[in-house]
Design a protein around this motif. Structure first.
Motif, PDB file in Angstrom:
ATOM      1  N   GLY A  58       1.059  -0.749  -0.279  1.00  0.00           N
ATOM      2  CA  GLY A  58       0.084  -0.100   0.245  1.00  0.00           C
ATOM      3  C   GLY A  58       0.671   1.412   0.096  1.00  0.00           C
ATOM      4  N   ILE A  59       1.260   1.260   0.642  1.00  0.00           N
ATOM      5  CA  ILE A  59       2.153   2.163   1.015  1.00  0.00           C
ATOM      6  C   ILE A  59       3.542   2.261  -0.306  1.00  0.00           C
ATOM      7  N   ASP A  60       4.488   1.248  -1.105  1.00  0.00           N
ATOM      8  CA  ASP A  60       4.916   1.628  -2.456  1.00  0.00           C
ATOM      9  C   ASP A  60       4.108   2.345  -3.551  1.00  0.00           C
ATOM     10  N   THR A  61       2.576   1.458  -2.848  1.00  0.00           N
ATOM     11  CA  THR A  61       1.447   2.285  -4.545  1.00  0.00           C
ATOM     12  C   THR A  61       1.219   3.686  -3.904  1.00  0.00           C
ATOM     13  N   ALA A  62       0.947   4.250  -2.758  1.00  0.00           N
ATOM     14  CA  ALA A  62       1.166   5.972  -2.690  1.00  0.00           C
ATOM     15  C   ALA A  62       2.634   6.176  -3.171  1.00  0.00           C
ATOM     16  N   ILE A  63       3.679   5.440  -2.550  1.00  0.00           N
ATOM     17  CA  ILE A  63       4.699   6.386  -3.295  1.00  0.00           C
ATOM     18  C   ILE A  63       5.309   6.419  -5.067  1.00  0.00           C
ATOM     19  N   ALA A  64       4.330   5.677  -5.284  1.00  0.00           N
ATOM     20  CA  ALA A  64       4.582   5.329  -7.211  1.00  0.00           C
ATOM     21  C   ALA A  64       3.530   6.331  -7.768  1.00  0.00           C
ATOM     22  N   ALA A  65       2.182   7.099  -7.706  1.00  0.00           N
ATOM     23  CA  ALA A  65       1.609   7.545  -7.485  1.00  0.00           C
ATOM     24  C   ALA A  65       2.243   8.831  -6.962  1.00  0.00           C
ATOM     25  N   LEU A  66       2.896   9.638  -6.253  1.00  0.00           N
ATOM     26  CA  LEU A  66       3.561  10.323  -5.398  1.00  0.00           C
ATOM     27  C   LEU A  66       4.412  10.588  -6.553  1.00  0.00           C
ATOM     28  N   LEU A  67       5.237  10.235  -7.035  1.00  0.00           N
ATOM     29  CA  LEU A  67       6.563   9.895  -8.178  1.00  0.00           C
ATOM     30  C   LEU A  67       6.039  10.137  -9.201  1.00  0.00           C
ATOM     31  N   GLU A  68       5.013   9.725  -9.649  1.00  0.00           N
ATOM     32  CA  GLU A  68       4.358  10.361 -11.057  1.00  0.00           C
ATOM     33  C   GLU A  68       3.489  11.692 -10.730  1.00  0.00           C
ATOM     34  N   ARG A  69       3.391  12.001  -9.611  1.00  0.00           N
ATOM     35  CA  ARG A  69       2.937  13.447  -9.337  1.00  0.00           C
ATOM     36  C   ARG A  69       3.603  14.133  -9.510  1.00  0.00           C
ATOM     37  N   ARG A  70       4.690  14.043  -9.093  1.00  0.00           N
ATOM     38  CA  ARG A  70       5.926  14.747  -8.786  1.00  0.00           C
ATOM     39  C   ARG A  70       7.003  15.305 -10.247  1.00  0.00           C
ATOM     40  N   ALA A  71       6.723  13.821 -10.978  1.00  0.00           N
ATOM     41  CA  ALA A  71       7.596  14.100 -11.968  1.00  0.00           C
ATOM     42  C   ALA A  71       6.797  15.272 -12.818  1.00  0.00           C
ATOM     43  N   ALA A  72       5.119  15.488 -12.718  1.00  0.00           N
ATOM     44  CA  ALA A  72       4.827  15.978 -13.592  1.00  0.00           C
ATOM     45  C   ALA A  72       4.773  17.368 -13.101  1.00  0.00           C
ATOM     46  N   VAL A  73       4.788  17.600 -12.064  1.00  0.00           N
ATOM     47  CA  VAL A  73       4.858  18.909 -11.545  1.00  0.00           C
ATOM     48  C   VAL A  73       6.822  19.329 -11.666  1.00  0.00           C
ATOM     49  N   ALA A  74       7.274  18.789 -11.120  1.00  0.00           N
ATOM     50  CA  ALA A  74       8.958  19.353 -12.379  1.00  0.00           C
ATOM     51  C   ALA A  74       9.486  19.748 -13.626  1.00  0.00           C
ATOM     52  N   GLY A  75       8.410  18.651 -14.291  1.00  0.00           N
ATOM     53  CA  GLY A  75       7.336  18.742 -16.064  1.00  0.00           C
ATOM     54  C   GLY A  75       7.636  20.652 -15.970  1.00  0.00           C
ATOM     55  N   VAL A  76       6.477  21.059 -15.327  1.00  0.00           N
ATOM     56  CA  VAL A  76       6.222  22.403 -15.091  1.00  0.00           C
ATOM     57  C   VAL A  76       7.376  22.513 -15.061  1.00  0.00           C
ATOM     58  N   VAL A  77       8.573  23.109 -13.522  1.00  0.00           N
ATOM     59  CA  VAL A  77       9.316  23.560 -13.725  1.00  0.00           C
ATOM     60  C   VAL A  77      10.240  23.532 -14.241  1.00  0.00           C
ATOM     61  N   GLN A  78      10.818  23.140 -15.117  1.00  0.00           N
ATOM     62  CA  GLN A  78      11.800  22.318 -15.954  1.00  0.00           C
ATOM     63  C   GLN A  78      10.859  23.739 -17.880  1.00  0.00           C
ATOM     64  N   ARG A  79       9.816  23.815 -17.309  1.00  0.00           N
ATOM     65  CA  ARG A  79       9.239  24.730 -18.758  1.00  0.00           C
ATOM     66  C   ARG A  79       9.216  25.953 -18.295  1.00  0.00           C
ATOM     67  N   LEU A  80       9.742  26.909 -16.893  1.00  0.00           N
ATOM     68  CA  LEU A  80       9.295  27.951 -15.943  1.00  0.00           C
ATOM     69  C   LEU A  80      10.837  28.189 -15.630  1.00  0.00           C
ATOM     70  N   LYS A  81      11.696  28.128 -16.077  1.00  0.00           N
ATOM     71  CA  LYS A  81      12.927  28.518 -15.275  1.00  0.00           C
ATOM     72  C   LYS A  81      13.878  28.350 -16.727  1.00  0.00           C
TER      73      LYS A  81
END
Length: 141
Positions: A58-81
């Motif tokens: 269960g924790i690993d599933t949550a970590i995976a979901a968080l990592l996926e979202r983090r990667a998406a937000v990091a993509g926004v950061v890359q476009r803004l930097k």
């Protein structure tokens, strides 16, 4: 025979049921924020190997979901930097991220957390780069 659901199994099922989008299924957000909730079983409640493994799943599933979202937000950061990608990495910011994480994970050594954060950042940068290539293919090819 009784139907017994353990705390760990409940946590794993709850995380799994919400993990398809990485967000809670409480409805559409009008604030632009999705929520992820996870029941974290207390280690003292894990009486069997199956309980403990279900909790980890269960924790690993949550970590995976968080990592996926983090990667998406990091993509926004890359476009803004002004300088994105690997060239735009900020070692001081990364050090601060590790320090903040260390406060929430005191049993993990800062050196281990630094390696984890580095791997997460690099995976996010790779994902952003792949998405950028998909969204903007080279016309010469």
């Amino acid at each position: 025979m009784t139907d017994r659901t353990t705390t760990a199994e409940t946590a794993a099922a709850a995380a799994t049921s919400r993990s398809t989008t990485g967000a809670s299924t409480t409805g559409a957000s009008t604030t632009g924020i999705d929520e992820l909730t996870l029941a974290l079983p207390r280690t003292a409640s894990l009486a069997t190997l199956a309980d403990a493994r279900a909790a980890i799943d269960g924790i690993d599933t949550a970590i995976a979901a968080l990592l996926e979202r983090r990667a998406a937000v990091a993509g926004v950061v890359q476009r803004l930097k002004p300088v994105g990608g690997f060239a735009g990495r900020d070692p001081e910011r990364e050090r601060l991220i590790v320090a903040a994480m260390a406060e929430h994970a005191p049993s993990l050594a800062p050196g281990h957390l630094a390696r984890i954060v580095n791997a997460v950042i690099e995976a996010g940068l790779d994902a952003a780069e792949r998405k950028n290539v998909q969204d903007h293919p080279d016309p010469a090819e």
